[in-house]
Design an enzyme around this catalytic site. Structure first.
Site, PDB file in Angstrom:
ATOM      1  N   THR A   1      -0.924  -9.202   5.941  1.00 38.16           N
ATOM      2  CA  THR A   1      -1.784  -9.813   5.453  1.00 38.16           C
ATOM      3  C   THR A   1      -3.303 -10.158   6.764  1.00 38.16           C
ATOM      4  O   THR A   1      -2.522 -10.469   8.002  1.00 38.16           O
ATOM      5  CB  THR A   1      -1.713 -11.177   4.822  1.00 38.16           C
ATOM      6  OG1 THR A   1      -2.556 -12.149   5.104  1.00 38.16           O
ATOM      7  CG2 THR A   1      -0.111 -12.128   5.706  1.00 38.16           C
TER       8      THR A   1
ATOM      9  N   CYS B   1      -2.300 -22.595 -24.967  1.00 35.92           N
ATOM     10  CA  CYS B   1      -1.038 -23.653 -25.548  1.00 35.92           C
ATOM     11  C   CYS B   1      -0.552 -22.653 -24.133  1.00 35.92           C
ATOM     12  O   CYS B   1       0.993 -23.615 -24.061  1.00 35.92           O
ATOM     13  CB  CYS B   1      -0.767 -23.358 -27.015  1.00 35.92           C
ATOM     14  SG  CYS B   1       0.173 -21.049 -26.650  1.00 35.92           S
TER      15      CYS B   1
ATOM     16  N   ASP C   1       2.455  -8.029  -7.689  1.00 33.80           N
ATOM     17  CA  ASP C   1       3.218  -6.657  -7.834  1.00 33.80           C
ATOM     18  C   ASP C   1       4.570  -7.085  -8.554  1.00 33.80           C
ATOM     19  O   ASP C   1       4.999  -6.517  -9.282  1.00 33.80           O
ATOM     20  CB  ASP C   1       2.866  -5.527  -7.104  1.00 33.80           C
ATOM     21  CG  ASP C   1       3.339  -6.094  -5.762  1.00 33.80           C
ATOM     22  OD1 ASP C   1       4.428  -6.578  -5.877  1.00 33.80           O
ATOM     23  OD2 ASP C   1       2.805  -5.582  -4.505  1.00 33.80           O
TER      24      ASP C   1
ATOM     25  N   ILE D   1       3.783  -0.567   8.345  1.00 30.32           N
ATOM     26  CA  ILE D   1       4.875  -1.720   8.427  1.00 30.32           C
ATOM     27  C   ILE D   1       5.847  -0.982   7.348  1.00 30.32           C
ATOM     28  O   ILE D   1       7.104  -1.446   8.090  1.00 30.32           O
ATOM     29  CB  ILE D   1       3.480  -2.185   6.781  1.00 30.32           C
ATOM     30  CG1 ILE D   1       2.792  -3.737   7.057  1.00 30.32           C
ATOM     31  CG2 ILE D   1       4.948  -3.198   5.949  1.00 30.32           C
ATOM     32  CD1 ILE D   1       2.487  -3.958   6.419  1.00 30.32           C
TER      33      ILE D   1
ATOM     34  N   HIS E   1      -0.367 -16.135  -5.801  1.00 32.24           N
ATOM     35  CA  HIS E   1      -1.360 -15.819  -6.873  1.00 32.24           C
ATOM     36  C   HIS E   1      -0.711 -15.050  -7.980  1.00 32.24           C
ATOM     37  O   HIS E   1      -1.763 -14.178  -9.171  1.00 32.24           O
ATOM     38  CB  HIS E   1      -2.367 -14.895  -6.477  1.00 32.24           C
ATOM     39  CG  HIS E   1      -2.928 -15.222  -4.822  1.00 32.24           C
ATOM     40  ND1 HIS E   1      -3.319 -14.058  -3.926  1.00 32.24           N
ATOM     41  CD2 HIS E   1      -3.214 -15.989  -4.898  1.00 32.24           C
ATOM     42  CE1 HIS E   1      -3.755 -14.480  -3.470  1.00 32.24           C
ATOM     43  NE2 HIS E   1      -4.112 -15.569  -3.579  1.00 32.24           N
TER      44      HIS E   1
ATOM     45  N   GLN F   1       0.672 -12.779  -1.443  1.00 34.80           N
ATOM     46  CA  GLN F   1      -0.231 -13.130  -2.031  1.00 34.80           C
ATOM     47  C   GLN F   1      -0.081 -12.018  -3.359  1.00 34.80           C
ATOM     48  O   GLN F   1      -1.181 -11.822  -3.900  1.00 34.80           O
ATOM     49  CB  GLN F   1      -1.317 -12.698  -1.063  1.00 34.80           C
ATOM     50  CG  GLN F   1      -1.086 -13.711  -0.302  1.00 34.80           C
ATOM     51  CD  GLN F   1      -1.966 -13.471   1.633  1.00 34.80           C
ATOM     52  OE1 GLN F   1      -1.722 -12.197   2.058  1.00 34.80           O
ATOM     53  NE2 GLN F   1      -3.404 -13.846   1.445  1.00 34.80           N
TER      54      GLN F   1
ATOM     55  N   ARG G   1      -7.918  -8.069  -3.744  1.00 37.01           N
ATOM     56  CA  ARG G   1      -8.729  -8.773  -4.254  1.00 37.01           C
ATOM     57  C   ARG G   1      -8.679  -9.431  -2.803  1.00 37.01           C
ATOM     58  O   ARG G   1     -10.067 -10.411  -2.692  1.00 37.01           O
ATOM     59  CB  ARG G   1      -7.906 -10.051  -4.881  1.00 37.01           C
ATOM     60  CG  ARG G   1      -6.083  -9.998  -4.004  1.00 37.01           C
ATOM     61  CD  ARG G   1      -5.753 -11.133  -4.962  1.00 37.01           C
ATOM     62  NE  ARG G   1      -6.548 -12.531  -5.456  1.00 37.01           N
ATOM     63  CZ  ARG G   1      -6.489 -13.408  -6.099  1.00 37.01           C
ATOM     64  NH1 ARG G   1      -6.037 -13.190  -7.209  1.00 37.01           N
ATOM     65  NH2 ARG G   1      -7.055 -14.515  -5.909  1.00 37.01           N
TER      66      ARG G   1
ATOM     67  N   THR H   1       0.907  -0.978  -0.181  1.00 36.61           N
ATOM     68  CA  THR H   1      -0.141  -0.466  -0.311  1.00 36.61           C
ATOM     69  C   THR H   1       0.689   1.282   0.166  1.00 36.61           C
ATOM     70  O   THR H   1       0.657   2.146  -0.494  1.00 36.61           O
ATOM     71  CB  THR H   1      -1.117   0.051   1.442  1.00 36.61           C
ATOM     72  OG1 THR H   1      -0.278  -0.404   2.791  1.00 36.61           O
ATOM     73  CG2 THR H   1      -2.350  -0.949   0.982  1.00 36.61           C
TER      74      THR H   1
HETATM   75 ZN   LIG Z   1      -1.223 -20.162 -26.910  1.00 35.63          ZN
END
Ligand SMILES: [Zn+2]
Length: 246
Positions: free
Chosen positions: A185, A122, A94, A228, A111, A91, A24, A16
C-alpha cells in the site's frame, strides 16, 4: 508472556502477483481513466442506467473473481494458523485473504467486497456470481429480486462513505496491535495512511513492505523494498521463529 498481536494492512500490491492490477489507488486504472471512474462513482451509477449497464459489463469482464491467492496471502494464513493472533485490514475487494484460509472474522475489508452484490434500496445481499449469471442471461441491469431496487457491487464506490463500524474496528486494531505491517500500500489514501500513523503513535512496531517509498517510511521501524512474494513470507517467518526474537 502473551503472544504479540500482529495487524497486517494490505493494499493492491499484495494481489498483483495474483494478476489483479491496482484499480483504485492514486495511480490506479480507474483514476487514470475518467470514463472508467464514472462506472464506479456512486452518483453516476445511481443516476444513469447506461452507466449501470456498462458497469455490469465491466464486472463481467473483470478477472478478480477468478484470481487465486498467492504466496503472500498464504504466508499470512500460515502465521495465523501457527497460533499468533493476526488481524488483517485490507484495502482490497478481491477476498483473496479469505480464499487463502483466513477466517472471515479476522479480515476487515475497508472497501467492501467484489464477491457480493447489495441492494441500494433494501440492503439485501447475494453472491456476485448469481448477479453476473443474470447479466449473462440477458438482463443488462439486474434489479434486486426482493424489492426491485438498484443492485451494486458491495464495494465502496467513489463518493460513498466507508462503513463506520468497519473503520472503527480497524482503528481499534491499529491502536491495540504490537506490530503493524503495511504491505503493498502506498499509504497515500485515507484511512490506510491514518491507521499506520495511529499504530505508530500507540507504540506498535511499524513495518512497511512496499516497492515505492511511502509518507510513513520515516516513522517505520523497518522498511522492506523487496518484492512482496519473497519479502513477506520471510518477514512473517521471523515472527514465528522465537530464536530470532530480540
Ligand atoms: Zn432490494
Amino acid at each position: 508472556m502473551s503472544k504479540p498481536l500482529i495487524a497486517l494492512l494490505s493494499g493492491a500490491g499484495i494481489s498483483t502477483d495474483s494478476g489483479i492490477p491496482d484499480y483504485r489507488g492514486p495511480q490506479g486504472l480507474w483514476r487514470r481513466d475518467p470514463e472508467a471512474e464514472k462506472l464506479v462513482t456512486y452518483e453516476y451509477y445511481m443516476g444513469d442506467p447506461e452507466i449501470r449497464r456498462r458497469s455490469w459489463q465491466m464486472r463481467r469482464a473483470n478477472r478478480t473473481l477468478q484470481a487465486e491467492p498467492n504466496v503472500a496471502h498464504h504466508a499470512v494464513t500460515a502465521l495465523e494458523r501457527s497460533g499468533v493472533p493476526v488481524r488483517v485490514i485490507t484495502q482490497n475487494v478481491d477476498g483473496l485473504h479469505q480464499l487463502a484460509g483466513m477466517p472471515d472474522r479476522k479480515v476487515l475489508e475497508l472497501h467492501g467486497t467484489a464477491r457480493t452484490v447489495m441492494c441500494t434500496a433494501c440492503g439485501a445481499r447475494g453472491p456476485m456470481t448469481d448477479a453476473l449469471a443474470r447479466v449473462e442471461a440477458g438482463e443488462s441491469d439486474p434489479p434486486c429480486l426482493e424489492c426491485g431496487g438498484i443492485l451494486k457491487s458491495a464495494t465502496v464506490m467513489f463518493g460513498e462513505r466507508l462503513d463506520p463500524a468497519v473503520l472503527g474496528q480497524a482503528v481499534a486494531i491499529a491502536e491495540a496491535c504490537d506490530v503493524f505491517i503495511a504491505v503493498g500500500t502506498t499509504l497515500q489514501v485515507q484511512p490506510a495512511a491514518a491507521l499506520a500513523g495511529r499504530a505508530a503513535e500507540h507504540g506498535a512496531r511499524l513495518i512497511i513492505v512496499n516497492a515505492e517509498p511511502t509518507p510513513y517510511d520515516d516513522q517505520a521501524d523497518e522498511v522492506v523494498r523487496e518484492p512482496i512474494g519473497t519479502a513477506l513470507p520471510a518477514l512473517l517467518g521471523r515472527i514465528t521463529d522465537p530464536s530470532d526474537r530480540p
